[in-house]
Design an enzyme around this catalytic site. Structure first.
Site, PDB file in Angstrom:
ATOM      1  CD  GLU A  47      -2.891   1.358   2.190  1.00 16.87           C
ATOM      2  OE1 GLU A  47      -3.195   0.439   2.876  1.00 16.87           O
ATOM      3  OE2 GLU A  47      -3.078   2.624   2.221  1.00 16.87           O
ATOM      4  CG  ASP A  96      -1.124   4.329   3.936  1.00 22.23           C
ATOM      5  OD1 ASP A  96      -1.183   4.713   2.757  1.00 22.23           O
ATOM      6  OD2 ASP A  96      -2.095   4.742   4.595  1.00 22.23           O
TER       7      ASP A  96
END
Ligand code: MN
Length: 320
Positions: free
Chosen positions: A10, A283
């Site tokens: 991600e 992320d």
């Protein structure tokens, strides 16, 4: 500290010209922090690689930061810009293929065009799947119009990362509370609800080999599996499914640890779905790679589980 091999997916970039789509979101961040984020999103060299090296992340699958073309109102523009973005990313991946892979941006405004672009990026550019930033201008992907897209995705045998973005329109429950409408809470609810629309909409019954990836420890879904079964049995509202709702969560729906560096939440997710449904991610650049790496290396798991979560499950899912 010696680092265990890790794969993360991600992990975001931004292609030239895509800043305009992110403007409303970036506007909520302190300008100095936003400038730092933008520099990291634009970088495919020293900053990103040093961050990966320090965290022991061998390989990342990169995706355009949100919302990208999901908020483009003009379908023809979305199709063209998704293609541009994917060609841009393919060139970056080709520059460092041992460290970088790609997720496609998709013009979900047009399910057939999205399926065609997915096929092009997987077959011609070697992409590992796609990352889509939630609904497209209020349209969710459980409707029959998206069946041709899901059919193609299943045939290509690649997963879709369903990434958060804002709910469509103002949500009354958040009125007066912008601090909980976005990444802190609202994005998770929005994304989990979209995943449940796919589940209860029968998408996984129609396409049983589909894999949807949710970030942020599954956006809360792993912890409600028991209740989905219990309450759906009482309130089916005319819907029938081939399996209990919980059985899709951990099989068709798998998760990453991105942005939730909590040992307790990780243990709960693994206990609910098994060690093969949970995968490491960061992320980047919104979250810290070193905090995520320390967390996953120190969480109370046996070695076999840690290897699955850090890299083994991703290797299987993406055929690395
Ligand atoms: Mn993200």
């Amino acid at each position: 500290m010696s680092r265990i091999r890790k794969i993360a997916f991600e992990e975001h970039f931004s292609a030239v010209g895509f800043e305009a789509y992110s403007k409303a979101f970036v506007g909520q961040i302190d300008p100095a922090a936003a400038a730092q984020l933008n520099a990291r999103l634009a970088d495919f060299d020293a900053m990103r690689l040093q961050d990966m090296d320090q965290a022991g992340i061998d390989y990342v699958i990169l995706s355009q930061t949100g919302p990208g073309v999901q908020v483009e109102p003009d379908t023809a523009v979305a199709i063209a810009r998704a293609r541009e973005n994917n060609d841009f990313l393919a060139a970056k991946v080709a520059g460092n293929p041992s460290r970088f892979g790609g997720f496609a941006s998709l013009p979900m405004q047009d399910p057939k065009a999205a399926a065609d672009e997915l096929e092009r990026t997987v077959k011609e550019l070697g992409f590992k799947g796609a990352l889509v930033n939630g609904h497209t201008n209020g349209v969710y992907y459980d409707g029959a119009a998206y069946d041709p897209f899901w059919e193609r995705m299943q045939a290509l045998d690649v997963p879709l990362y369903l990434h958060p973005f804002d709910a469509y329109g103002a949500t009354y429950a958040y009125s007066g509370h912008p601090e909980i409408a976005g990444a802190t809470w609202g994005w998770g609810v929005e994304t989990a609800t979209h995943a449940l629309r796919l589940l209860f909409g029968g998408v996984f019954d129609r396409y049983p080999r589909l894999k949807i990836i949710l970030g942020h420890m599954g956006e809360g879904l792993p912890f409600q599996r028991w209740r989905f079964d219990s309450r759906f049995a009482v309130y089916p509202n005319g819907v029938t499914l081939e399996r209990a709702p919980s059985e899709y969560i951990g099989t068709n729906i798998v998760i990453t640890t991105s942005g939730v560096c909590s040992p307790g939440a990780l243990m709960g997710a693994i206990a609910e779905m098994g060690p093969e449904a949970v995968m490491f991610s960061v992320d980047y650049p919104y979250e810290s790679s070193s905090i995520a790496a320390d967390f996953i290396e120190q969480a109370p798991m046996d070695d076999a589980t840690r290897h699955l979560v850090c890299h083994g499950n991703a290797e299987r899912l993406f055929k690395l």
